[in-house]
Motif scaffolding. Structure first.
Motif, short mmCIF file in Angstrom:
data_model
loop_
_atom_site.label_atom_id
_atom_site.label_comp_id
_atom_site.label_asym_id
_atom_site.label_seq_id
_atom_site.Cartn_x
_atom_site.Cartn_y
_atom_site.Cartn_z
N GLU A 82 0.74 -1.28 -0.07
CA GLU A 82 -0.09 0.14 -0.07
C GLU A 82 0.99 1.28 0.01
N ASN A 83 1.83 1.26 0.79
CA ASN A 83 2.68 2.47 0.81
C ASN A 83 3.43 2.67 -0.45
N PHE A 84 4.03 1.73 -1.27
CA PHE A 84 4.38 1.85 -2.43
C PHE A 84 3.60 2.33 -3.51
N ALA A 85 2.41 1.66 -3.48
CA ALA A 85 1.37 2.14 -4.22
C ALA A 85 0.74 3.52 -4.13
N MET A 86 0.96 3.97 -2.79
CA MET A 86 0.60 5.34 -2.62
C MET A 86 1.39 6.25 -3.00
N ALA A 87 2.80 5.83 -3.11
CA ALA A 87 3.97 6.74 -3.49
C ALA A 87 3.80 6.92 -5.03
N GLN A 88 3.47 5.62 -5.74
CA GLN A 88 3.20 5.79 -6.95
C GLN A 88 1.92 6.87 -7.61
N LYS A 89 0.86 6.55 -6.68
CA LYS A 89 -0.08 7.56 -7.07
C LYS A 89 0.19 8.92 -6.82
N GLU A 90 1.23 9.20 -6.07
CA GLU A 90 1.62 10.65 -6.09
C GLU A 90 1.99 11.28 -7.50
N SER A 91 2.30 10.32 -8.47
CA SER A 91 2.83 10.53 -9.46
C SER A 91 1.74 11.22 -10.56
N PHE A 92 0.54 10.75 -10.27
CA PHE A 92 -0.58 11.43 -10.83
C PHE A 92 -1.50 12.46 -10.47
#
Length: 422
Positions: A82-92
């Motif tokens: 989840e934490n990594f996915a949330m970091a990825q989400k920031e790129s959007f």
């Protein structure tokens, strides 16, 4: 380049037969819906459920069948994913509007798909980790309806309790006890009890893969995946025990899995081969790992790390491990891989389960053009535009001329009526 151990890897499956069988099942589901779905559930998985949807009570019962340590381990893995996915989400977080020409404002928005299916295989192992890898990024992306499904166990018509608990911890909104071609078709076209989804993600056997291929267009998919694979680049400074263990970790997936070592040291390559043979003697999954290694494994000797990089980029492996003295000297030149594991402690197994990156990755050289499942898999980048009258006056003649030159006179007229409007 010298081959210390060659691969006998050949795709002997009759593709035509698989395509025809899959096509017939899909057509049956489209026409007969739930009746056909239940028929194939019974035929392929001994699943005689009349209600495919998994109830809250079933989920609660599953928690009672697994130990607390397993649940806590799932939660550790889930939190990292989840934490990594949330970091990825920031790129959007970059929706924008910009005036790129006087009176022309263009912009883009990132919009999550409305619904998705996380297909979690059953097969020989309860792949509960895949439930985390598929469901969590979809939830982080903002998908409103995240559905999960998995084939039932052969002994009883229920999803493996470990998989069911993982689905619940990951946050699935709906769970269905079905799998195979029939599940892919049902979630593509819908049945009386199943509402179709916008995209289907997750691995599967050759029949599931072919079903995704045939349903693509009506439904979105992540990619068409084949047998799992790892390629390891190592020099004489690497630990042969580590490398042998990583090769066998890949080979035990199934009989078609591929473990490939590319090394600059013949002595090291032979040491790894010996270690593999030693480990196989006591490996509980030897019945799968040994034929997989014997038939598909490779050890390739190269003259330089530059040659190793070239071979790796040509293979475009699903998993790529780098175990050399100077990692930084080659990393920038490696461009085709699903996920990269750098250094002797960064074993693929950690990415498979708990470090936080996604393990649903492209195979069969698909990493030449796509990465693995991630938050972006579930997000559409959509554009919009706003033009004012001045922009129409300025750009209208350009549009009229271009449309006329293409012979699309109605297009030209759509611009002309606005230009000429007083």
């Amino acid at each position: 380049m010298k081959i210390l151990k060659s691969s006998g890897f050949k795709n002997k499956e009759t593709e035509k037969i698989v395509k025809e069988q899959v096509s017939a099942i899909i057509e049956d589901i489209k026409i007969n819906k739930d009746e056909a779905l239940k028929k194939y559930n019974l035929k392929f998985d001994n699943n005689d459920r009349s209600v495919i949807n998994v109830s809250k009570e079933e989920i609660e019962e599953a928690y009672k069948q697994v130990d607390e340590e397993f649940i806590q381990n799932l939660k550790v893995a889930a939190k990292n994913i989840e934490n990594f996915a949330m970091a990825q989400k920031e790129s959007f977080d970059n929706n924008f509007e910009k005036e790129i020409y006087p009176g022309v404002i263009l912009g883009q928005k990132h919009i999550p798909v409305t619904s998705c299916l996380a297909y979690v295989p059953g097969g020989g192992y309860p792949l509960f980790s895949t439930a985390l890898m598929l469901i969590i990024p979809a939830k982080v992306a903002g998908v409103k309806r995240v559905v999960a499904c998995s084939p039932t166990m052969k002994s009883i018509p229920k999803i493996n309790p470990k998989t069911l608990v993982a689905m619940d911890i990951a946050g699935a909104d709906e769970i269905y006890a079905t799998g195979g071609v029939q599940a892919v078709a049902a979630f593509t076209y819908g049945t009386e009890s199943i509402k179709p989804v916008d995209i289907i993600v997750g691995p599967g056997n050759k029949y599931v893969t072919e079903a995704k291929r045939q349903c693509y267009g009506t439904v979105g998919i992540d990619f068409v995946a084949g047998p799992s694979e790892v390629l390891i680049i190592a020099d004489e400074t690497a630990n042969p025990t580590y490398i042998a263990a990583d090769v066998l970790a890949q080979c035990e997936h199934d009989l078609n899995a591929r473990g490939i070592l590319v090394t600059t040291s013949e002595k090291f390559g032979l040491e790894v081969s010996q270690k593999v043979d030693e480990m196989l003697e006591t490996l509980p999954t030897k019945n799968i790992a040994k034929p997989s290694w014997d038939n598909n494994g490779e050890i390739i000797l190269v003259d330089s790390l530059e040659e190793a990089v070239q071979i790796s980029n040509e293979y475009a492996p699903e998993h790529l491990e780098i175990n050399v003295e100077n990692n930084e000297g080659i990393i920038e030149d490696l461009v085709n891989y699903g996920s990269l594991f750098i250094g002797e402690y960064s074993a693929e197994v950690f990415g498979d389960y708990v470090s936080g990156t996604n393990h649903t990755l492209p195979t069969l050289k698909a990493s030449r053009y796509t990465g693995g499942v991630w938050v972006g898999t579930f997000i559409k980048t959509c554009t919009h535009q706003v033009l004012n009258k001045d922009a129409v006056k300025s750009l209208g003649p350009v549009a009229i001329n271009m449309a006329t030159e293409e012979g699309l006179h109605a297009h030209a007229n759509a611009a002309r009526v606005r230009v000429e409007d007083k």
